[in-house]
Design a protein around this motif. Sequence first.
Motif, PDB file in Angstrom:
ATOM      1  N   THR A 214       0.820  -1.204   0.000  1.00 42.86           N
ATOM      2  CA  THR A 214       0.000   0.000   0.000  1.00 42.86           C
ATOM      3  C   THR A 214       0.860   1.262   0.000  1.00 42.86           C
ATOM      4  N   SER A 215       1.966   1.217   0.720  1.00 41.19           N
ATOM      5  CA  SER A 215       2.853   2.391   0.768  1.00 41.19           C
ATOM      6  C   SER A 215       3.407   2.690  -0.636  1.00 41.19           C
ATOM      7  N   TYR A 216       3.672   1.649  -1.391  1.00 36.11           N
ATOM      8  CA  TYR A 216       4.120   1.824  -2.784  1.00 36.11           C
ATOM      9  C   TYR A 216       3.028   2.529  -3.606  1.00 36.11           C
ATOM     10  N   HIS A 217       1.781   2.152  -3.375  1.00 36.87           N
ATOM     11  CA  HIS A 217       0.691   2.817  -4.102  1.00 36.87           C
ATOM     12  C   HIS A 217       0.625   4.308  -3.772  1.00 36.87           C
ATOM     13  N   ALA A 218       0.880   4.657  -2.513  1.00 34.51           N
ATOM     14  CA  ALA A 218       0.913   6.079  -2.143  1.00 34.51           C
ATOM     15  C   ALA A 218       2.013   6.782  -2.931  1.00 34.51           C
ATOM     16  N   GLY A 219       3.147   6.114  -3.052  1.00 33.08           N
ATOM     17  CA  GLY A 219       4.252   6.685  -3.829  1.00 33.08           C
ATOM     18  C   GLY A 219       3.876   6.917  -5.281  1.00 33.08           C
ATOM     19  N   LEU A 220       3.122   5.976  -5.854  1.00 32.55           N
ATOM     20  CA  LEU A 220       2.708   6.132  -7.263  1.00 32.55           C
ATOM     21  C   LEU A 220       1.834   7.376  -7.453  1.00 32.55           C
TER      22      LEU A 220
ATOM     23  N   SER B  94      -4.106  -1.911   5.369  1.00 31.55           N
ATOM     24  CA  SER B  94      -3.777  -0.519   5.700  1.00 31.55           C
ATOM     25  C   SER B  94      -4.840   0.446   5.150  1.00 31.55           C
ATOM     26  N   THR B  95      -5.320   1.334   5.999  1.00 33.72           N
ATOM     27  CA  THR B  95      -6.346   2.308   5.570  1.00 33.72           C
ATOM     28  C   THR B  95      -5.915   3.720   5.934  1.00 33.72           C
ATOM     29  N   LYS B  96      -5.982   4.040   7.231  1.00 34.42           N
ATOM     30  CA  LYS B  96      -5.643   5.410   7.632  1.00 34.42           C
ATOM     31  C   LYS B  96      -4.159   5.704   7.436  1.00 34.42           C
TER      32      LYS B  96
ATOM     33  N   GLU C 105      -4.758   0.203  -5.414  1.00 37.10           N
ATOM     34  CA  GLU C 105      -4.969   0.078  -3.967  1.00 37.10           C
ATOM     35  C   GLU C 105      -6.339  -0.559  -3.684  1.00 37.10           C
ATOM     36  N   GLY C 106      -7.354  -0.177  -4.461  1.00 35.05           N
ATOM     37  CA  GLY C 106      -8.684  -0.778  -4.289  1.00 35.05           C
ATOM     38  C   GLY C 106      -8.632  -2.272  -4.545  1.00 35.05           C
ATOM     39  N   ALA C 107      -7.893  -2.669  -5.576  1.00 32.46           N
ATOM     40  CA  ALA C 107      -7.770  -4.095  -5.909  1.00 32.46           C
ATOM     41  C   ALA C 107      -7.007  -4.845  -4.814  1.00 32.46           C
ATOM     42  N   LEU C 108      -5.959  -4.228  -4.289  1.00 30.63           N
ATOM     43  CA  LEU C 108      -5.179  -4.877  -3.216  1.00 30.63           C
ATOM     44  C   LEU C 108      -6.046  -5.088  -1.976  1.00 30.63           C
ATOM     45  N   LYS C 109      -6.818  -4.059  -1.603  1.00 33.29           N
ATOM     46  CA  LYS C 109      -7.689  -4.183  -0.428  1.00 33.29           C
ATOM     47  C   LYS C 109      -8.666  -5.336  -0.607  1.00 33.29           C
ATOM     48  N   LEU C 110      -9.290  -5.418  -1.793  1.00 34.39           N
ATOM     49  CA  LEU C 110     -10.279  -6.471  -2.033  1.00 34.39           C
ATOM     50  C   LEU C 110      -9.624  -7.854  -1.942  1.00 34.39           C
TER      51      LEU C 110
ATOM     52  N   LEU D  42     -14.312   1.023   2.056  1.00 30.59           N
ATOM     53  CA  LEU D  42     -15.608   0.557   2.583  1.00 30.59           C
ATOM     54  C   LEU D  42     -16.104  -0.638   1.788  1.00 30.59           C
ATOM     55  N   LEU D  43     -15.911  -0.591   0.476  1.00 28.98           N
ATOM     56  CA  LEU D  43     -16.361  -1.704  -0.370  1.00 28.98           C
ATOM     57  C   LEU D  43     -15.657  -2.996   0.036  1.00 28.98           C
ATOM     58  N   SER D  44     -14.328  -2.955   0.128  1.00 32.76           N
ATOM     59  CA  SER D  44     -13.609  -4.193   0.463  1.00 32.76           C
ATOM     60  C   SER D  44     -14.004  -4.668   1.856  1.00 32.76           C
ATOM     61  N   TYR D  45     -14.183  -3.730   2.774  1.00 35.14           N
ATOM     62  CA  TYR D  45     -14.581  -4.111   4.139  1.00 35.14           C
ATOM     63  C   TYR D  45     -15.913  -4.854   4.117  1.00 35.14           C
TER      64      TYR D  45
END
Length: 364
Positions: free
Chosen positions: A58-64, A157-159, A237-242, A338-341
């Motif tokens: 997820t941290s990598y996605h923030a970097g992107l 990871s969310t917040k 990130e959405g795909a990773l969460k799911l 929220l969707l993945s949750y």
Amino acid sequence: DKGEFRHYMMKEIYEQPKVIAACLEGRISESKVLTSCFGADSGFLKEVENVHIVACGTSYHAGLVAKYWIEDLAGLPCSVEVASEYRYRKVAVPKNTLFLTLSQSGETADTLAALRKAKEQGYLTTLAICNVPSSTLVRESALTLLTNAGAEIGVASTKAFTTQLTALLITSVAIAVENGLSAEKEQALVNAMRSLPAYVNAALLQDEHIQKVSDRFANKHNALFLGRGAMYPIALEGALKLKEISYIHAEAYPAGELKHGPLALVDEDMPIITMVPHNGMLDKLKSNMQEVAARGGELYVFADRSTNLHSEDNIIFTEVPKVEGILEPIVHTIPLQLLSYHVAVVKGTDVDQPRNLAKSVTVE
Ligand code: M6R
């Protein structure tokens, strides 16, 4: 303590307005980004000509996402790489390059190894954006910008992600100011940042609607996330969460890549999730959506009302608050969390402790 929530993940999703405010606190004034947040050595902001961002997951996605901001606002080249790749290859480091790591825990083995390697490579300096003040990453980096998200317990990871994005936006604007960003533009960006907690709050209001939508995913085995521009990393990130918490196979593509392969996967059983930004790419994204609809794919559209998109045959619409373009990646993250949750809850998986995963990956 989970308080009123069933899972830590949900508690942490709902903490985001508060922790984003905490991340901004003391880092912006009425009109400016305060460079003092980088400590006494903020002189690097004037010298930096290039940025290398290295992180995992997820941290990598923030970097992107930050790559879009740094190249757009500051006009400086920025490359982003996963730490497990960076650490084992020969890297070309142009003069005056900032080495920036992102990590919630500050203990990720590959990210630490990447930092240790970078310190031998002649970078301008090393900056860690991290959530744990006492971590190894913070101790070993020259500069630190803490995300101030508070302890994150949920493995997903969310917040930590949305505060990393907030800290990256602060950093991008600080670098841009030294590279010709006008005072007027800086003021507009700071005003936008100040509204972030309220926008995130507004995005959380869709929770009940998203819960209903999530029922439709319970029997799915695959999902495809599409985004353009800075919304592409949000799709990732959405795909990773799911994947992580509902164990549904999910992939993300830049929407323009659809015809170059993934369109072959689209049929009635394939939900397609699109994050629609409010910018010049809207028409292009609409045409991608038509391509999907024409093949019977079920489209889940996340967009603000001004896009004139709404629920109709084949489209399941979720409203996202209308915000300044620069903030869209942050605000669009909320409905995907929220969707993945909710999908995970419907499927009955262990939301906070997904199988096979650890909160902190301290071994390779
Ligand atoms: O602590 P870090 O931010 O360095 O962790 C990096 C990844 O392991 C982490 O983001 C992981 O991908 C999360 N489980 C994502 O939800």
